[in-house]
Write a protein that holds these residues in place. Structure first.
Motif, PDB file in Angstrom:
ATOM      1  N   ASP A 106      -7.967  12.165  -3.488  1.00 11.02           N
ATOM      2  CA  ASP A 106      -8.929  11.195  -2.951  1.00 11.02           C
ATOM      3  C   ASP A 106      -8.514   9.766  -3.285  1.00 11.02           C
ATOM      4  O   ASP A 106      -8.655   8.855  -2.459  1.00 11.02           O
ATOM      5  N   LYS A 107      -7.994   9.544  -4.502  1.00 14.49           N
ATOM      6  CA  LYS A 107      -7.545   8.201  -4.884  1.00 14.49           C
ATOM      7  C   LYS A 107      -6.399   7.739  -3.992  1.00 14.49           C
ATOM      8  O   LYS A 107      -6.382   6.603  -3.509  1.00 14.49           O
ATOM      9  N   GLU A 138      -7.612   6.982  -0.450  1.00 13.35           N
ATOM     10  CA  GLU A 138      -8.334   5.707  -0.401  1.00 13.35           C
ATOM     11  C   GLU A 138      -7.355   4.534  -0.355  1.00 13.35           C
ATOM     12  O   GLU A 138      -7.537   3.587   0.416  1.00 13.35           O
ATOM     13  N   GLU A 139      -6.283   4.599  -1.153  1.00 14.57           N
ATOM     14  CA  GLU A 139      -5.294   3.521  -1.163  1.00 14.57           C
ATOM     15  C   GLU A 139      -4.477   3.531   0.130  1.00 14.57           C
ATOM     16  O   GLU A 139      -4.128   2.492   0.670  1.00 14.57           O
ATOM     17  N   ARG A 162       0.837  -1.192   0.000  1.00 12.11           N
ATOM     18  CA  ARG A 162       0.000   0.000   0.000  1.00 12.11           C
ATOM     19  C   ARG A 162       0.876   1.249   0.000  1.00 12.11           C
ATOM     20  O   ARG A 162       2.087   1.157   0.132  1.00 12.11           O
ATOM     21  N   ARG A 180      -5.415   4.467   3.118  1.00  9.79           N
ATOM     22  CA  ARG A 180      -6.181   4.079   4.296  1.00  9.79           C
ATOM     23  C   ARG A 180      -6.526   2.597   4.329  1.00  9.79           C
ATOM     24  O   ARG A 180      -7.298   2.156   5.171  1.00  9.79           O
ATOM     25  N   LYS A 181      -5.996   1.797   3.410  1.00 14.47           N
ATOM     26  CA  LYS A 181      -6.267   0.360   3.416  1.00 14.47           C
ATOM     27  C   LYS A 181      -5.896  -0.218   4.777  1.00 14.47           C
ATOM     28  O   LYS A 181      -4.826   0.048   5.306  1.00 14.47           O
TER      29      LYS A 181
END
Length: 451
Positions: free
Chosen positions: A70-71, A74-75, A52, A77-78
């Motif tokens: 945002d992309k 999102e990655e 990640r 915060r995995k």
């Protein structure tokens, strides 16, 4: 973005060992089946094999493009996986290539639409030109075709004009909606200030306006606090403090300390216990000190030391007369590191541990206690939370209590020396006295012998 599981075919071998990410996140030191990451070539369990984004929240917030930001968020915060710099570089490169391809497709589509529109306009003009001009023949019925020709040209121009205006209005409305939504989501303080609403000073808002902003989520201090806490990568903070400790030793001509992951796990477990049971001390709940905790996991040492620190992520906060919290100001990761090192170096006992020449290995472990508060005691006053350094000579066993602190970091650093003194010899995990002159030291399974 293609998922990492498509690269599972690149996993060449497996082995059985302890996953480093399990130890860091869950304190799990049990052995399990590990797989080799094809990017960083390290070994992880099935839960953490996925790579990640390897970065921090502050770095992500500097990305200008909101969609890309945002992309990446999102990655980043995995919940599982492991931070990997090689994969991160490939991730951003793939994003760039994908965006260029999408941009090229968009321009091609726009060129195609423009071409179709122009061709239709040309066909309509050809049809108009085929209509004969006005004519007058003596003795026959009067014919006049010019009005029809004029009306068709006028209709073509009006329809084209209407279509253009409709497109412009539509795009303007869509753009305004996007700007409003992004403004409220990404920068509500700045956006609302354009309309004379300053939510940076919540206590100056009209109660009705404030209640409305809270109800729609524009003012959500609990979410803001949790997001700030989650934006701090604990693993990164541990290594940054470790690097700064070595930098301080270098200033005094001392050799750098080596990172010992087992020591870091001992330190991390003590920090977690202090955060979970709301106490602060060198003695654990079992009244054992750092030497007992290090020996319990089978680490050999001839000297041992421990530094503790309790530091808040909150730099300052404000509240109303009734005690309601209305605003918080937060420290950056760099400020946390610098404040921690400065506090230890200004404390004689902790400074002594950092600058002890005999220490050669260390480990840093951090845990967070975060209990968001809506109100505070009005007698506290407007001031930042107090930084606490635990005194080395503290000897009272702790009493557990219910956690009650906001965004508070518990930092533990353990130092050890693995060297025997000049008059001793290392054998079977102990330092044995050297033999008298004429005797030879022999290390056996039961210990050292002089023969």
């Amino acid at each position: 973005m293609e998922k990492h599981k498509n690269n599972n075919a690149n996993k060449k071998t497996t082995k059985t060992d302890v996953c480093p990410e399990c130890k860091v996140r869950d304190g799990d030191s049990s052995k399990k089946k590990l797989y080799q990451c094809p990017y960083c070539e390290r070994w992880f369990c099935e839960k953490h094999i996925e790579p990640r984004i390897a970065t921090t929240r502050s770095a992500i917030e500097q990305i200008a493009d909101p969609i890309l930001r945002d992309k990446v968020l999102e990655e980043w915060r995995k919940p599982d996986g492991h931070p990997d710099f090689v994969w991160t570089k490939k991730y951003f490169e793939d994003l760039r290539i994908k965006e260029e391809m999408e941009r090229e497709k968009l321009w091609k589509a726009m060129d195609k639409l423009k071409e179709i529109s122009e061709s239709r306009k040309v066909e309509k003009l050809k049809e108009i030109k085929e209509i004969p001009p006005s004519s007058f023949t003596y003795g026959k019925k009067y014919t006049f075709e010019a009005p029809r020709r004029y009306e068709m040209v006028r209709e073509l121009n009006v329809n084209t004009h209407k279509y253009s205006i409709r497109k412009i209005v539509k795009y303007v409305i869509i753009a305004l909606v996007i700007v409003i939504v992004l403004g409220l989501y990404l920068a509500p303080h700045t956006f609302l200030s354009l309309f004379g609403i300053d939510i940076g000073s919540y206590w100056n808002l009209d109660p009705v306006v404030e209640a409305t902003l809270r109800s729609v989520g524009v003012i959500n201090l609990t979410k803001e606090l949790n997001d700030k806490v989650n934006s701090i990568d604990i693993r990164v903070l541990e290594f940054r403090i470790f690097d700064r400790i070595n930098a301080e030793r270098e200033k005094y001509g001392l050799p750098p300390l080596k990172w010992n992951e087992k020591l870091a796990e001992v330190a991390r477990n003590h920090s977690k216990e202090m955060a979970s049971y709301n106490y602060f001390g060198h003695e654990g709940l079992d009244c054992k000190k750092v030497g007992d905790r290090v020996s319990r996991v089978g680490i050999f040492y001839t000297m041992v030391g421990e530094n503790l620190l309790q530091i808040s992520l909150i730099k300052n906060w404000w509240y109303r007369e009734d005690g309601t919290i209305v605003k918080r100001e937060y420290k950056t990761l760099e400020e946390l590191v610098e404040e921690s090192i400065e506090a230890w170096m200004n404390s004689p006992g902790h400074r002594k541990n950092i600058l002890t020449k005999e220490f050669d290995e260390t480990g840093v472990g951090i845990a967070i206690q975060n209990i968001p508060k809506e109100r505070i005691e009005k007698t506290v006053g407007i001031k930042p939370p107090v930084l606490i350094i635990h005194p080395i000579e503290w000897t009272v066993c702790p009493t557990p209590s219910k956690p009650d602190k906001e965004a508070t970091f518990y930092i533990t650093q353990v130092f050890i020396s693995t060297k025997c003194s000049d008059d001793t010899i290392f054998c079977n995990g102990k330092c044995w006295q050297k033999c008298p002159f004429g005797y030879t030291f022999v290390c056996t399974s039961s210990g050292g012998l002089c023969v």
